[in-house]
Design a protein around this motif. Structure first.
Motif, PDB file in Angstrom:
ATOM      1  N   HIS A 119      42.413  41.518  46.121  1.00 57.61           N
ATOM      2  CA  HIS A 119      41.039  41.046  45.931  1.00 57.61           C
ATOM      3  C   HIS A 119      40.687  40.926  44.451  1.00 57.61           C
ATOM      4  CE1 HIS A 119      39.324  44.991  44.787  1.00 57.61           C
ATOM      5  NE2 HIS A 119      40.175  45.516  45.667  1.00 57.61           N
ATOM      6  N   ILE A 120      39.482  40.410  44.195  1.00 54.53           N
ATOM      7  CA  ILE A 120      39.051  40.081  42.837  1.00 54.53           C
ATOM      8  C   ILE A 120      37.963  41.012  42.302  1.00 54.53           C
ATOM      9  CG2 ILE A 120      39.599  37.632  43.118  1.00 54.53           C
ATOM     10  CD1 ILE A 120      36.598  37.139  43.621  1.00 54.53           C
ATOM     11  N   TYR A 121      37.610  42.038  43.053  1.00 44.69           N
ATOM     12  CA  TYR A 121      36.432  42.838  42.692  1.00 44.69           C
ATOM     13  C   TYR A 121      36.815  43.982  41.761  1.00 44.69           C
ATOM     14  CZ  TYR A 121      34.660  39.950  46.376  1.00 44.69           C
ATOM     15  OH  TYR A 121      34.327  38.857  47.136  1.00 44.69           O
ATOM     16  N   VAL A 122      36.984  43.644  40.488  1.00 46.78           N
ATOM     17  CA  VAL A 122      37.537  44.584  39.509  1.00 46.78           C
ATOM     18  C   VAL A 122      36.498  45.103  38.509  1.00 46.78           C
ATOM     19  CG1 VAL A 122      39.854  43.623  39.681  1.00 46.78           C
ATOM     20  CG2 VAL A 122      38.263  42.657  38.023  1.00 46.78           C
ATOM     21  N   ASN A 123      35.384  44.410  38.358  1.00 46.43           N
ATOM     22  CA  ASN A 123      34.365  44.818  37.380  1.00 46.43           C
ATOM     23  C   ASN A 123      33.475  45.883  38.005  1.00 46.43           C
ATOM     24  OD1 ASN A 123      32.302  45.127  35.557  1.00 46.43           O
ATOM     25  ND2 ASN A 123      31.851  42.946  35.347  1.00 46.43           N
ATOM     26  N   GLU A 124      33.681  47.129  37.628  1.00 44.37           N
ATOM     27  CA  GLU A 124      33.035  48.251  38.299  1.00 44.37           C
ATOM     28  C   GLU A 124      31.517  48.237  38.187  1.00 44.37           C
ATOM     29  OE1 GLU A 124      34.783  51.830  36.889  1.00 44.37           O
ATOM     30  OE2 GLU A 124      36.751  51.433  37.805  1.00 44.37           O
ATOM     31  N   SER A 125      30.969  47.514  37.203  1.00 47.70           N
ATOM     32  CA  SER A 125      29.515  47.468  37.040  1.00 47.70           C
ATOM     33  C   SER A 125      28.881  46.297  37.789  1.00 47.70           C
ATOM     34  CB  SER A 125      29.152  47.367  35.554  1.00 47.70           C
ATOM     35  OG  SER A 125      29.624  46.144  35.005  1.00 47.70           O
ATOM     36  N   ASP A 126      29.709  45.426  38.351  1.00 49.22           N
ATOM     37  CA  ASP A 126      29.214  44.243  39.050  1.00 49.22           C
ATOM     38  C   ASP A 126      28.778  44.623  40.462  1.00 49.22           C
ATOM     39  OD1 ASP A 126      29.121  41.149  39.295  1.00 49.22           O
ATOM     40  OD2 ASP A 126      30.304  41.787  41.031  1.00 49.22           O
ATOM     41  N   LYS A 183      43.834  34.001  41.100  1.00 51.08           N
ATOM     42  CA  LYS A 183      44.257  32.767  41.760  1.00 51.08           C
ATOM     43  C   LYS A 183      45.673  32.369  41.332  1.00 51.08           C
ATOM     44  CE  LYS A 183      39.575  30.947  42.392  1.00 51.08           C
ATOM     45  NZ  LYS A 183      38.573  29.943  41.974  1.00 51.08           N
ATOM     46  N   THR A 184      45.943  32.503  40.050  1.00 49.43           N
ATOM     47  CA  THR A 184      47.287  32.181  39.549  1.00 49.43           C
ATOM     48  C   THR A 184      48.321  33.141  40.129  1.00 49.43           C
ATOM     49  OG1 THR A 184      46.368  31.314  37.487  1.00 49.43           O
ATOM     50  CG2 THR A 184      48.695  31.924  37.481  1.00 49.43           C
TER      51      THR A 184
END
Length: 420
Positions: free
Chosen positions: A37-44, A77-78
């Motif tokens: 998955h893409i959810y890596v920014n802990e503050s987002d 994506k890459t």
């Protein structure tokens, strides 16, 4: 926020009961599932919602070990395409509807989910109506929604009041307001076109004004070519905006984050993007209490849908057809889809994809977003999502050329026509 503990407890009990009843995997069987998955920014807010959902899943499924494989959007994506080409397919992974996932469906990489709808593993009645439209291929379901969004024109009401300018409801009013702001050294609309994707939003909504949802969607799905009148009109309108200085001359040198900062600090009067950062801007920025949220202005005399939105459900979770634990992987995807919808919505990061039945007290910006969404004439995702990869790349690159004043509307049309 009221009822948080009560809701969390209820959700956990419901998850254990519901998913335990329909699970085809023994609660004693120890298994491992890979989740990319893409959810890596802990503050987002989306990342916070995703982590909350995954924590709830782990609590309800102590026998399942979930191994995460993460990267931010573009790098992901890459990386994903490289992995899939090499035959290394995660059990569950983030994807996007339309042209992004189509090749994976054609190659038999991702699982057809119809049987899981039929047996109740996936409860379509609990979702928002039509939310999975972008995840059907050949009339079969292949993805479960993560986010739902709408494009929102965010206006710094303080600047509008200071200069006696009305928040625009038509493009004529937009041009009039822009003239006043430019005269006073303020960029009308912040734009971070160095990242390419931000510039797709204005073009996409202008196309809805000239062509409408049905015509635009048909084109993106392969019907006709890009020299249709509404596409020509849209490209010409965007070029006009660029030439009149609606966007800063250095917009192609700014990242999206840098453009947001311009807007936050009052150096730009408006910003047009998805609603995912409305929560942060409304509560944790210098713009708190100053934002007015509206749809993109109508275009007088245009033949399309004047209150349609760029938006809908785009990001999704798909399941590997070759997963050793496919039933469990589908259950993970369904759980994460539903709980991410609840939790990311509570964080103010998305609009819900599943029917929200929690007890959270909505903030004003959330009420406004739902009001806009519920009053919409229709939705269409950004073009790069629905188009196949090659024309999507030509589309984004050519639009960047217009923003950089290195390409014209005619150049854009010629480049797009050549893709078909």
């Amino acid at each position: 926020m009221k009822g948080t503990f009560k809701k969390a407890a209820a959700l956990a009990l419901a998850a254990i009961g519901m998913l335990g009843a329909m699970s085809t995997v023994s609660a004693e069987e120890e298994i491992t599932l890979n989740l990319a998955h893409i959810y890596v920014n802990e503050s987002d807010g989306q990342a916070i919602g995703f982590k909350r959902a995954l924590d709830a899943y782990k609590e309800a499924h102590p026998n399942v070990t979930v191994v995460e494989d993460t990267a931010d959007n573009d790098a992901y994506k890459t990386k994903l395409k490289t992995q899939l080409a090499a035959g290394s397919v995660p059990d569950v992974f983030c994807a996007w509807g339309g042209g992004f996932t189509a090749p994976f469906v054609d190659a038999g990489i991702v699982a057809n989910l119809d049987a899981y709808v039929e047996n109740g593993t996936i409860n379509m009645d609990a979702m928002m109506p039509g939310i999975c439209n972008n995840f059907y291929y050949n009339d079969s379901l292949y993805g479960l929604p993560l986010d739902s969004f709408i494009g929102v024109l965010m206006c710094n009401q303080e600047l509008f009041d200071t200069y006696g300018v009305t928040v625009p409801t038509t493009m004529e009013e937009m041009y009039a307001a822009a003239e006043v702001f430019i005269e006073n050294g303020i960029t009308p609309i912040a734009m971070g076109e160095k990242d390419k994707w931000p510039g797709l939003f204005p073009f996409g909504v202008i196309a809805l004004r000239y062509g409408g949802v049905e015509t635009t969607t048909a084109l993106l799905n392969g019907e006709g070519n890009f020299d249709q009148e509404f596409v020509v009109q849209s490209a010409q309108e965007l070029q006009k905006m660029v030439e009149l200085g609606i966007f800063a001359d250095d917009s192609v040198a700014l990242t999206n984050d840098e453009a947001i900062e311009e807007f936050k600090q009052g150096r730009a009067a408006m910003w047009y993007s998805g609603n995912w950062q409305v929560g942060d801007l409304s509560t944790n920025s210098p713009l708190a209490g100053k934002l007015t949220l509206v749809n993109w202005p109508a275009i007088d005399g245009a033949a399309g849908d004047q209150n349609a939105f760029v938006g809908g459900a785009s990001a999704c979770l798909v399941v590997s057809e070759s997963s050793e634990h496919k039933d469990a992987a589908v259950e993970l995807a369904a759980f994460m889809s539903q709980y991410f919808s609840d939790y990311a919505y509570e964080e103010g990061a998305i609009l819900p994809t599943w029917k929200y039945e929690g007890e959270m007290e909505l903030q004003p910006f959330q009420e406004r977003l739902l009001e806009l969404m519920n009053s919409a004439d229709g939705f269409c995702l950004a073009w790069d999502t629905l188009l196949d990869p090659e024309p999507a790349d030509v589309h984004s690159t050519s639009l960047q050329g217009i923003y950089a004043k290195q390409m014209t509307a005619d150049d854009y049309i010629s480049a797009m026509v050549a893709t078909r």
